[in-house]
Design a protein around this motif. Structure first.
Motif, PDB file in Angstrom:
ATOM      1  N   ASN A  89       3.307  -3.156  -8.376  1.00 41.10           N
ATOM      2  CA  ASN A  89       3.001  -2.125  -7.390  1.00 41.10           C
ATOM      3  C   ASN A  89       2.071  -1.108  -8.011  1.00 41.10           C
ATOM      4  OD1 ASN A  89       4.571  -3.111  -5.294  1.00 41.10           O
ATOM      5  ND2 ASN A  89       6.433  -2.266  -6.227  1.00 41.10           N
ATOM      6  N   HIS A 128       6.399  -0.160  -1.644  1.00 28.89           N
ATOM      7  CA  HIS A 128       5.315   0.121  -2.584  1.00 28.89           C
ATOM      8  C   HIS A 128       4.369   1.200  -2.051  1.00 28.89           C
ATOM      9  CE1 HIS A 128       3.438  -2.845   0.123  1.00 28.89           C
ATOM     10  NE2 HIS A 128       2.303  -2.255  -0.200  1.00 28.89           N
ATOM     11  N   HIS A 170       9.860   8.202  -9.147  1.00 23.82           N
ATOM     12  CA  HIS A 170       9.198   6.999  -8.629  1.00 23.82           C
ATOM     13  C   HIS A 170       9.744   5.736  -9.300  1.00 23.82           C
ATOM     14  CE1 HIS A 170       5.884   3.975  -8.754  1.00 23.82           C
ATOM     15  NE2 HIS A 170       5.791   4.281  -7.480  1.00 23.82           N
ATOM     16  N   HIS A 174      11.943   2.535  -7.335  1.00 18.77           N
ATOM     17  CA  HIS A 174      11.516   1.144  -7.315  1.00 18.77           C
ATOM     18  C   HIS A 174      12.421   0.237  -8.158  1.00 18.77           C
ATOM     19  CE1 HIS A 174       7.663   1.487  -5.122  1.00 18.77           C
ATOM     20  NE2 HIS A 174       7.723   2.746  -5.529  1.00 18.77           N
ATOM     21  N   ARG A 285      14.975  -2.848   0.734  1.00 16.14           N
ATOM     22  CA  ARG A 285      14.992  -1.673  -0.150  1.00 16.14           C
ATOM     23  C   ARG A 285      14.917  -0.385   0.665  1.00 16.14           C
ATOM     24  NH1 ARG A 285       9.950  -3.366  -3.658  1.00 16.14           N
ATOM     25  NH2 ARG A 285       9.250  -3.686  -1.498  1.00 16.14           N
TER      26      ARG A 285
END
Length: 552
Positions: A89, A128, A170, A174, A285
């Motif tokens: 990503n 993403h 971040h 993820h 997600r």
């Protein structure tokens, strides 16, 4: 072959003048091999990342990719879901390079475009798009003076070492290591004397919710219907008020149903909400993030309370989820009902959990209310028995009630204004008069009086500037045509409360009201109508559907 003189003058520092010649054309007698050499040279430089335009410099790397997509001239198939061209990503979406070296649409714009083209498309890769840049933008969109959550971190404190915090956040998002914190519950008084529960989320949760909400809005904004106005980008309460005014005046509306859903934010069913999300969102997600916020619970007086239903009113993501819930439970159902079952005109305007419906026939209004109660019950909701009303309202209401020996038509409240049946003084035609709700006006003056009492010993210039901002902000929303009397009353009462606060500073005060009003009254903003007429602004914003049904 040597280039012409005019070409040499323009080339300047170019080593190979043939680079400036156009490939499709060649001079008479010029061998074909020369063109092949030029093409090969360009291909070699494109592969090496260097350009012949500047002898000793290097061009922008990646201008000509080594491998193009299968469909030349069109974005690859993954563009529909905003996937990057690499395995990992990337922090920024890859803009599409065109022959004119212009940037193509961003990742979020492509998501919205695909959602607009295909209403049944399910997006399976969205997380993403939550990049460090989007998190930073979300941080600066938050209110800087907002109260902190359970972690006690304020906006200013989180800004210290912001880049490191956002990078760490971040990564946790993820990796799946992000954990939502419970909301801090506070109670605020309501106009009717009761208290409303609010959930104050932690600042880090606000940042993530704002970023995810911006991604989801690209999809859901293409699905939401036109009569939904609450907490949507580019729409506000004035737009909802304009649409309601236009609908009542221009359509055959004789009956009004004032809807109010009891404790809507506290009764949202988590299972149904997740199903509604999964209609368009296939990225698990994103779904797990929403479930984390719903199940985070609340903290009240040091104790954690589990939330099996509802969404904290005050969280950044709550209005978006509320609009999605009512889109499937109410909006789509009413849209189909009035198309298939209604025989007369039916209008609807919804702002969050408050909605107003207009009907031509009373029997249809009663039938919809009965069926709506049954439908809301399937999703854990119910109409407020006292606030939900069916009243006679419209152009014929006053005449019919007069024939029956009844009083004036009843009024209803919506978004801070009382709506009244009236007539235009010039034309004598029916119109809807609007004035500030009496309870809202009294509550605002009560709060202002308490604040002026606390600022009793503050200097006059500072208090005057603060009071000017308060009056100006009040006028900005309530200064609608026909509300002149309430605006003048608010301005007069604000000035009088300031006068009383100054008199209490000293028992020997000899300041008279007439002298104070003459000296300081001119310093406050004058009463003036700031909002245009509803039909003027509504028509200006809906030029594409002029002459069509604008409110259905």
């Amino acid at each position: 072959m040597r280039a012409p003189a005019r070409v040499r003058t323009r080339l300047g520092g170019v080593k190979d003048p043939r680079h400036a010649e156009k490939l499709p054309a060649r001079e008479p007698g010029d061998p074909v091999a020369a063109r092949a050499t030029i093409q090969a040279g360009r291909r070699e430089n494109a592969m090496s990342g260097k350009s012949l335009m500047h002898g000793h410099g290097e061009s922008y790397h990646g201008v000509v990719p080594t491998k193009q997509p299968n469909q030349g001239g069109e974005p690859p198939a993954e563009v529909a879901e905003g996937r990057p061209w690499t395995k990992e990503n990337t922090p920024q979406p890859n803009p599409r390079r065109t022959l004119s070296r212009g940037s193509g649409p961003s990742g979020l714009e492509r998501v919205r475009e695909m959602a607009r083209k295909n209403g049944k498309l399910k997006f399976t890769a969205l997380l993403h798009h939550v990049t460090v840049e989007l998190l930073r933008e979300s941080y600066y969109c938050l209110k800087r003076q907002a109260a902190p959550g359970v972690d006690g971190v304020t906006w200013q404190e989180y800004g210290e070492g912001l880049e490191g915090r956002l990078t760490n956040l971040h990564g946790r998002i993820h990796r799946g290591a992000y954990r939502a914190q419970p909301s801090r519950r506070v109670w605020i008084p309501k106009p009717d004397g009761r208290q409303r529960p609010l959930g104050v989320a932690a600042l880090e949760d606000k940042v993530v919710q704002h970023a995810v909400g911006k991604v989801l809005n690209q999809i859901w904004e293409e699905d939401f219907l036109g009569f939904s106005y609450g907490f949507r980008p580019g729409r506000g309460p004035q737009d909802a008020l304009d649409a309601l005014w236009v609908g009542i005046v221009r359509k055959k509306v004789n009956w009004i149903v004032d809807l109010d859903i009891r404790s809507f934010f506290d009764k949202l069913q988590h299972d149904w909400l997740v199903k509604f999300v999964e209609h368009r969102i296939g990225d698990r997600r994103i779904t797990r993030l929403i479930q984390k916020w719903l199940k985070a619970g609340v903290m009240e007086q040091g104790q954690w309370i589990e939330t099996k239903e509802g969404s904290p009113q005050g969280a950044v993501i709550s209005p978006i989820l509320a609009n999605l819930y009512l889109h499937y439970v109410l909006d789509l159902w009413v849209e189909q009902w009035r198309k298939k079952q209604a025989r007369g005109d039916v209008i609807i305007v919804r702002y969050a959990d408050d909605a107003v419906l207009g009907f031509e026939h009373r029997t249809e209004a009663e039938r919809l209310l009965e069926e709506l109660r049954e439908r809301l019950g399937k999703f854990g909701l119910e109409l407020h028995p006292e606030k939900t009303r069916l009243i006679e309202f419209g152009r014929f209401a006053a005449g019919r009630r007069k024939q029956r020996g009844e009083g004036k038509p009843e009024t209803f409240n919506f978004l801070g204004f009382t709506h009244i049946c009236g007539t235009n003084r010039r034309s004598g035609r029916f119109t809807v008069r609007r004035k500030t709700m009496g309870k809202r006006l009294a509550a605002k003056l009560k709060v202002m009086r308490a604040q002026l009492h606390r600022r009793m010993h503050v200097g006059l210039p500072q208090t005057l500037e603060w009071l000017r901002q308060v009056v100006r902000g009040y006028f900005q929303y309530h200064a609608v045509p026909g509300n002149w009397a309430r605006l003048r009353a608010f301005r007069r009462e604000a000035l009088y409360h300031w006068y009383q606060a100054l008199r209490r500073r000293s028992q020997r005060s000899r300041l008279r009201w007439s002298t104070f009003a003459e000296r300081f009254g001119a310093l406050l903003p004058a009463v003036q109508i700031l909002q245009p007429y509803p039909n003027v602004r509504f028509d200006a914003k809906h030029l594409s559907i002029r002459g069509k049904n604008r409110v259905r």
